[in-house]
Design a protein around this motif. Structure first.
Motif, PDB file in Angstrom:
ATOM      1  N   ILE A 400      -3.520  -3.883   5.663  1.00 38.82           N
ATOM      2  CA  ILE A 400      -3.149  -4.333   4.666  1.00 38.82           C
ATOM      3  C   ILE A 400      -4.024  -3.637   3.422  1.00 38.82           C
ATOM      4  O   ILE A 400      -3.626  -3.391   2.225  1.00 38.82           O
ATOM      5  N   TYR A 401      -5.098  -3.462   3.977  1.00 44.02           N
ATOM      6  CA  TYR A 401      -6.438  -2.681   3.117  1.00 44.02           C
ATOM      7  C   TYR A 401      -5.962  -1.230   2.732  1.00 44.02           C
ATOM      8  O   TYR A 401      -5.881  -0.758   1.665  1.00 44.02           O
ATOM      9  N   ALA A 402      -5.424  -0.361   3.850  1.00 46.06           N
ATOM     10  CA  ALA A 402      -5.058   0.874   3.700  1.00 46.06           C
ATOM     11  C   ALA A 402      -3.843   0.822   2.902  1.00 46.06           C
ATOM     12  O   ALA A 402      -3.497   1.598   1.923  1.00 46.06           O
ATOM     13  N   ALA A 403      -2.939  -0.167   3.019  1.00 44.46           N
ATOM     14  CA  ALA A 403      -1.704  -0.185   2.314  1.00 44.46           C
ATOM     15  C   ALA A 403      -1.880  -0.241   0.701  1.00 44.46           C
ATOM     16  O   ALA A 403      -1.199   0.106  -0.155  1.00 44.46           O
ATOM     17  N   ASN A 404      -2.877  -1.191   0.522  1.00 44.60           N
ATOM     18  CA  ASN A 404      -3.143  -1.514  -1.028  1.00 44.60           C
ATOM     19  C   ASN A 404      -3.677  -0.181  -1.523  1.00 44.60           C
ATOM     20  O   ASN A 404      -3.428   0.156  -2.664  1.00 44.60           O
ATOM     21  N   GLN A 405      -4.390   0.575  -0.724  1.00 45.35           N
ATOM     22  CA  GLN A 405      -4.893   2.020  -1.320  1.00 45.35           C
ATOM     23  C   GLN A 405      -3.794   3.078  -1.535  1.00 45.35           C
ATOM     24  O   GLN A 405      -3.842   3.896  -2.389  1.00 45.35           O
ATOM     25  N   SER A 406      -2.844   3.153  -0.670  1.00 46.45           N
ATOM     26  CA  SER A 406      -1.916   4.023  -0.606  1.00 46.45           C
ATOM     27  C   SER A 406      -0.616   3.526  -1.653  1.00 46.45           C
ATOM     28  O   SER A 406       0.291   4.594  -2.027  1.00 46.45           O
TER      29      SER A 406
END
Ligand code: BES
Ligand code: MN
Ligand code: ZN
Length: 501
Positions: A400-406
């Motif tokens: 979820i953290y990585a997706a928020n950035q992408s």
């Protein structure tokens, strides 16, 4: 393919004919163009005084410049308020600029974000430029007439001279090219992308240092008892394959992450035949697998210090005299038995074998699978958000953290015991369907039976893998396959390769 060049030269000394300038609303009264010439400044004053350009996000205005030695066009794009500007704004803006450049047939352009280019926005700008530049022309025969206006070079004007910028732009380019590569595969029509075609494309893509691609062919699938893949693939003249791509970026043995991607090269539903309306869209049922191929390619090109294995079960789901049937009971690779309730719930069956084969062969520290698995996930979350389900809160949080950035939207759905009840069979260990309710969840429940206790996350990308009914228009997302999930996954693997646990 547009080349990206980061330059520190002053925008006012650029010799590009086409200049795109991002203007914040905060600067609308103070910015000037007289450093180009009086003509440019007067045109700017004119559009501002007439209220044609306010600097709001999405505003755009093209100025035709006279009497300048190089510049003929200045494209003003509004960036909105500084405090509201995000990575997603940068991607959307860069995409919009590329669309305009293509429309006008320019081969080169410069892009300047006035004074506000932090390193971080650079990667998003590169992504926006490259992703919006994508088009799928393979089957257009009139290439010269329609596509002579390819954009060749984009000069991004950086405000500070930071050595790291080159590297950031290069990494973002590799990732964006991988997304475009996955789109190219996903967009292939099913008559040009059988399981064996896909295996060939994977082998070509994996022709890189530290990557080893191998294909388990039909006879071996049989002898190894990968019976789920055998059953689903049985109806087609194109035999099923299990494609594995091993990337060993470090000397140690441990596989940090196993990626599994559904590649149903065409999903008719099989004997439980789908209605014909929009059945053509089921060529995109291979997108999870195409994404996994592209992720391995990207991390190998980035030389990430991490070991990752991609497994892609590739089948065509067809009705015929050799198809599997509703009522069949399959003894899966891990020994569990599955009663087939519906042959259209085929993705979970091939993924299940791929998951348990991956766990047994590689003992990975984590597993992530991607699949266009259920129409129910679209009913639940729409066509702009993918469903995420898993058995390990830490891995879920990392994704979820990585997706928020992408900027790729994921939303977690729960798995409760009650959902597990829905998949029970009276005559086998489980069924492959769990009734109409909670369809995205019960599909994940099915998969959870094949990962043992390995931390695992499942991404249901049915709504987001291609531009479909309900998809919102974005400058950097073209029609057809999107490559959704690749940027998030590469980010996650970059994070994982930086940390020990
Ligand atoms: N590939 C489809 C899921 C799908 C449907 C993706 C529409 C994108 C758009 C999958 O194989 C499928 O057919 N799933 C069935 C499952 C059902 C039979 C339990 C579905 O979603 O209807
Ligand atoms: Mn199906
Ligand atoms: Zn399917």
């Amino acid at each position: 393919m547009v080349g990206i060049i980061v330059t520190q030269e002053d925008v006012f000394h650029s010799d590009s004919r086409f200049i795109a300038m991002g203007i914040f609303k905060d600067d609308i009264d103070s910015f000037t163009l007289d450093q180009f010439n009086n003509d440019a400044e007067n045109l700017k004053k004119d559009v501002i005084s007439k209220g044609e350009f306010k600097g709001n996000f999405g505003d755009a205005c093209l100025l035709h410049i006279n009497n300048h030695k190089a510049v003929t066009k200045i494209f003003l794009v509004g960036l909105g308020k500084k405090k509201d500007f995000t990575h997603e704004s940068a991607r959307l803006l860069a995409g919009k600029v590329v669309q305009k450049v293509k429309e006008l047939g320019s081969r080169e352009f410069s892009l300047a974000l006035m004074n506000e280019l932090s390193n971080d926005f650079l990667s998003s700008l590169v992504e926006g430029l490259k992703l919006a530049d994508y088009s799928f022309n393979k089957y257009k025969t009139d290439k010269i007439k329609n596509y002579q206006n390819e954009v060749e070079n984009a000069f991004i004007i950086a405000s500070d001279d930071n050595e790291g910028l080159e590297k950031i732009a290069r990494q973002a380019s590799i990732i964006s090219d991988a997304v475009n590569f996955a789109r190219d595969l996903g967009n292939l029509p099913p008559n040009d992308c059988s399981p064996s075609d896909l295996a060939r494309f994977a082998a070509e893509a994996g022709n890189l240092p530290n990557v080893d691609v191998s294909v388990i062919e039909y006879d071996e699938l049989r002898s190894r008892e990968l019976n789920g893949i055998i059953a689903v693939g049985g109806g087609s003249n194109h035999l099923p394959k299990l494609i594995t791509m091993e990337y060993f970026g470090t000397k140690d043995k441990e596989v940090r992450c196993l990626l599994v991607g559904k590649a149903v090269t065409f999903d008719t539903g099989g004997i439980s035949l789908k209605p014909s309306e929009k059945m053509d869209e089921m060529k995109f049922d291979k997108c999870g697998g195409c994404n996994v191929i592209a992720i391995i390619k990207a991390i190998a090109e980035l030389c990430l210090p991490i070991n990752v294995v991609g497994i892609i079960p590739a089948v065509e789901n067809m009705p015929s005299g050799s198809s599997y049937r509703p009522g069949d009971i399959i003894k899966m690779y891990n020994g569990k038995t599955v009663e087939v309730g519906n042959t259209d719930a085929e993705g979970r069956i091939i993924l299940a074998d791929a998951l348990s084969y991956g766990v047994k062969t590689y003992s990975p520290a984590a597993i992530i699978d991607m699949a266009t698995l259920t129409g129910a996930s679209i009913i639940a979350l729409g066509s702009n958000v993918a469903a995420l389900l898993g058995n390990d809160p830490r891995l879920v949080d990392k994704l979820i953290y990585a997706a928020n950035q992408s900027g790729e939207k994921l939303w977690q759905l729960p798995i409760f015991e009650e959902h597990e009840e829905q998949m029970k069979s009276s005559i086998a260990d489980m069924k492959n369907i769990g009734g109409r309710s909670a369809g995205a969840i019960t599909a994940a429940v099915f998969l959870s039976n094949f990962v043992d206790s390995t931390p695992w996350v499942h991404l249901d990308i049915a709504g987001t893998a291609w531009f479909q009914e309900g998809s919102s228009e974005k400058s950097y997302i073209p029609k057809g396959a999107t490559g959704f999930g690749i940027r998030t996954m590469v980010r996650l693997l970059m994070e994982m390769s930086n940390s020990q646990a």
